[in-house]
Write a protein that holds these residues in place. Sequence first.
Motif, PDB file in Angstrom:
ATOM      1  N   HIS A  93       1.053  -1.244   0.096  1.00  0.00           N
ATOM      2  CA  HIS A  93      -0.010   0.088  -0.214  1.00  0.00           C
ATOM      3  C   HIS A  93       0.789   1.258   0.046  1.00  0.00           C
ATOM      4  O   HIS A  93       1.769   1.254   0.481  1.00  0.00           O
ATOM      5  N   THR A  94       0.576   2.240  -0.939  1.00  0.00           N
ATOM      6  CA  THR A  94       1.212   3.416  -0.871  1.00  0.00           C
ATOM      7  C   THR A  94       0.548   4.614  -0.231  1.00  0.00           C
ATOM      8  O   THR A  94      -0.721   4.818  -0.516  1.00  0.00           O
ATOM      9  N   TYR A  95       1.134   5.345   0.845  1.00  0.00           N
ATOM     10  CA  TYR A  95       0.388   6.357   1.384  1.00  0.00           C
ATOM     11  C   TYR A  95       0.681   7.766   0.757  1.00  0.00           C
ATOM     12  O   TYR A  95       1.643   7.847  -0.040  1.00  0.00           O
ATOM     13  N   SER A  96      -0.290   8.441   0.820  1.00  0.00           N
ATOM     14  CA  SER A  96      -0.313   9.898  -0.145  1.00  0.00           C
ATOM     15  C   SER A  96       0.442  10.863   0.624  1.00  0.00           C
ATOM     16  O   SER A  96       1.052  11.719  -0.246  1.00  0.00           O
ATOM     17  N   GLY A  97       1.059  10.621   1.918  1.00  0.00           N
ATOM     18  CA  GLY A  97       2.042  11.750   2.233  1.00  0.00           C
ATOM     19  C   GLY A  97       2.192  11.268   3.654  1.00  0.00           C
ATOM     20  O   GLY A  97       2.297  10.151   4.127  1.00  0.00           O
ATOM     21  N   PHE A  98       2.949  12.121   4.338  1.00  0.00           N
ATOM     22  CA  PHE A  98       3.428  12.009   5.688  1.00  0.00           C
ATOM     23  C   PHE A  98       2.341  12.027   6.568  1.00  0.00           C
ATOM     24  O   PHE A  98       1.453  12.875   6.338  1.00  0.00           O
ATOM     25  N   GLY A  99       2.607  11.183   7.841  1.00  0.00           N
ATOM     26  CA  GLY A  99       1.600  11.120   8.902  1.00  0.00           C
ATOM     27  C   GLY A  99       1.670  10.114   9.619  1.00  0.00           C
ATOM     28  O   GLY A  99       2.705   9.049   9.432  1.00  0.00           O
ATOM     29  N   THR A 100       0.630   9.963  10.557  1.00  0.00           N
ATOM     30  CA  THR A 100       0.784   8.565  11.449  1.00  0.00           C
ATOM     31  C   THR A 100      -0.617   8.015  11.003  1.00  0.00           C
ATOM     32  O   THR A 100      -1.550   8.313  10.897  1.00  0.00           O
ATOM     33  N   TYR A 101      -0.523   6.511  10.708  1.00  0.00           N
ATOM     34  CA  TYR A 101      -1.613   5.722  10.302  1.00  0.00           C
ATOM     35  C   TYR A 101      -1.832   4.657  11.079  1.00  0.00           C
ATOM     36  O   TYR A 101      -0.808   3.936  11.393  1.00  0.00           O
ATOM     37  N   VAL A 102      -3.213   4.270  11.226  1.00  0.00           N
ATOM     38  CA  VAL A 102      -3.340   2.943  12.209  1.00  0.00           C
ATOM     39  C   VAL A 102      -4.122   2.199  11.219  1.00  0.00           C
ATOM     40  O   VAL A 102      -4.993   2.092  10.466  1.00  0.00           O
TER      41      VAL A 102
END
Length: 959
Positions: A91-100
């Motif tokens: 899975h590719t995330y769209s940007g920086f951050g914290t993901y659950v």
Amino acid sequence: MMAIVFRSQATHLRAGEITATRVNCNSLTFIITITVYTNTKNTTVLFGGDQDVLNFGDGSKSVFVPETPNTLRPDLDPDGSVATASFTISHTYSGFGTYVISYREPNRNEGVLNMDASVNTTFYLETVVTVDPFLGCNNTPKLLVPPIDHACPGVAWTHNPGAFDPDGDSLSYSMEVPFSDRKTQVINYKNPNDPKFYNNFGNANENGNGPPTFSINPISGTITWDSPGAVGEYNIAFHIIEWRKKGTEWFPMGYVRRDMQILVDDCKNQRPDLIVPKDTCVVAGTVLKATIYGTDPDKDPVKIEAFSEIFNFPPALSPAKYTPVPGVNDFVPSVPPAETKFEWQTECIHVKDQPYQVVFKVTDKPKEGPRLVTFKTWLVKVVGPAPDWTNATLNLSNRTTDLEWAPYFCQNAEKMQVWRKVDGNPFVPDNCQTGMPDYLGYELIDVVDIKDANNVPITKYRDTNNGKGLAPGAKYCYRLVAVFPLPKGGESYVSLDTCVGPIKANVPIITHVTVEKTDMTTGQNRISWRSPFEVDKTQFPPPYRYDVYRTVGFASGRGTDSVKISPVGFSDTTIVDTPINTEENVYNYGVTCYASNGGLVGSSAHASSVRLDAKSQVKKIELNWSAFVPWSNQIQTVPNKHLIYRGPEGATEADLVLIDSVDVLNSGFIYLDQGQWDGKGLNDNDVYCYRVMTRGGYGNPKIAQPLLNFSQIMCAQPGDTIPPCKLEPPIRSTVEYKDCDDYFQQFCDRNTFSNTLIWNRPEDSDCRNDVRSYNIYYTNKRGGEYTLLANTKDTTYTDTKNLRSFARCYKIAAVDRSGNEGELSEEMCIDNCPYYELPNVFTPNGDKYNETFSAFSTRNIPCGEEGGCPIPDELKLKCARFVEQVEFKVFNRWGQEVYTYDSSIGDNTASIYIDWNGKDAGGKELATGVYYYVAKVKFLTVDPQDQIQNFKGWVHLIR
């Protein structure tokens, strides 16, 4: 209907976890793996299905996990009732951050004792990952030990997940309640040691002399249940939390939630035991060997297994080995004790700040009944060897030192710390004592690279004492410490001392700055010095005249803040400086010498008075003291202890009595007064006054030591446990950028940000007097989890810490003299003024003007003949600002997608302007015409609901 009924009775999920591995540090793509352990007894239901949802935590579409075949695990349960299965997806995330990242599937297996209706309870897992360019590349911890174990009533049970972090981050552990959904606990959960599971709760531990306990070691991760009660199955959950050190701070990077199962069987088996070596440290490049023993009180056969990341290193990284490596049924006699041989050829690449955890597991094989296990953990830290000196040369002409050392053994180290101390120290580190201990009194004077830009080892350093030259009369000693790169980090053993000097005493040698009287208006300091006893008396004949200069503060100064104290008589080498404010100020002094022929002999190094500080604690007072002096206040000669004097409120120097002494070579400049010297303790209602006498020296046999100097008197009252008042009114900011029309000119292409906070001291006098400082907390989104940002004694604070924009929320709490923290203030948020606008025409015709379809910005502004590149006000108003990520799609007039763009993928990463060149997805030029677009823009804001905005429009492509 039959399918639904069958599914509701699908008693199959026992345990599991989710892990995530980043593909590479230049990508936001993760490989996500769900691993579960299932029940195969009386059910054929598989892991996965049309109700089994994996959520990536970023708002993107969830995926259904397909049904996946089981793999039986006879090593976990010989009767074949335990199996495992897994599912992996990228899975590719769209940007920086914290993901659950979460996974939910119906249902848990039937009959779990410590929750209600487990067969109808959804099984839920989650893992948190952080993607932050400031903190660097990150992967979740990995777990090597399966989460299924057997236990017997009345026998202490242990488990360790065998977790490690592939990035070298530090791990901690916390026990949690199992979930059935996000933020939803299972119904009526009970800890396994709850009284409902025991008939003899008060004496249910293994020794029969106390109640049962259930806990997790927050450092090692070992779970201990001493001991189980009712027969049956129990589920527990715990977090493996990863922490990354950046500078001197630790940042949480996320966690893996493991849900595991304990099978308590009706058995009388006694648990086996392990004998493992003591925790140790080993120097990189050496071989570590050890023997681990397994025993069993029932004399049953046993097998010993080992789990650690060090066994999984590829061959090029020199993995550790243990023999024999048992299979599922490879048990050996426990009499004499079973043996496992451990061997590891350590290398420099293994150096790490945190120790490696090696988990050993011993399993018995009784004639009947379930097998029991025991876990024990061995900690092995690989450290860098101490650097080796080759030479140290004192340059007498300019009082500098040229230092040389051998090329450092571990060339993967990053930096070399250079430490200095007057008079040195014979310290030799213990086996696991790395880096420079604070209490030795060495000063870090510089940090240099291990290698230069051409990969050549750096082995030289010149100490100029910041251009001032080293202090005359002093002997200087140096030590080195090698530092390894983060995130694994690590420091080497400290080198031995190499010393130079004493430096020629051809100028005055200052020896004393002692506080004779503590007062705000009539305070007194006595300053003493030695004459320049090694000066050329032919060139500079005695008697000598001296000028003494004073500056407020620890650091020296000879500018407008410097005061000349005069007169000083010929040949005098002491002076009393009065009247001054010794109660509130620390002063430093320097002495300049002139010969009888008027020639300037030179100036001494500067020395400050000793400053004492007192911090209140509950029933205690902590003293700390410091001085900025050219000698050392941590000398080797006896006596070397500093003396502590104490008296009542209002006491003068003559009233104070000696109560204790401090070995500053071992404990540093700190003392905790608990009233231990007379056994009476400290009274909360009394004020106590203190004074400290330091002992120091130059390490020069020609300068008598110890040099005795007193601090000022400092008074304090023991602390309490009552927190201070809440801050009122709420905090505020100097600027809130909400009206973008007023402030638009400030934001185009801006990349540095700061927020200045202001608040008032409590109006109530009692509250005001109780406050000593303020803790400032922040979060990057409204209503988010707050993190400590700073502590300050002021009522203003400017935040520049990792700010990517102005968007941040704050709360502040007062802290009293005892360290109690008051209630947090109301939340105060500062937001951005985000903006994004796209044009409706562009002309990709090769004339180098308006060639791309781009968001409005101030980039590439053409400069006129006079230069200056003036920016039109229209662009200042329309420029893209506070945009984090853009997804853009173009459609022709028939609704067919012809072009797509994502600023988080590929070569376009971090470009939020689009810059479409008028070609389709295959690189073919599109015809002139009107095209329609959809843009999904993610802004940087404190309110999550305001972050995503969708833009729809048309653009005329003209060639």
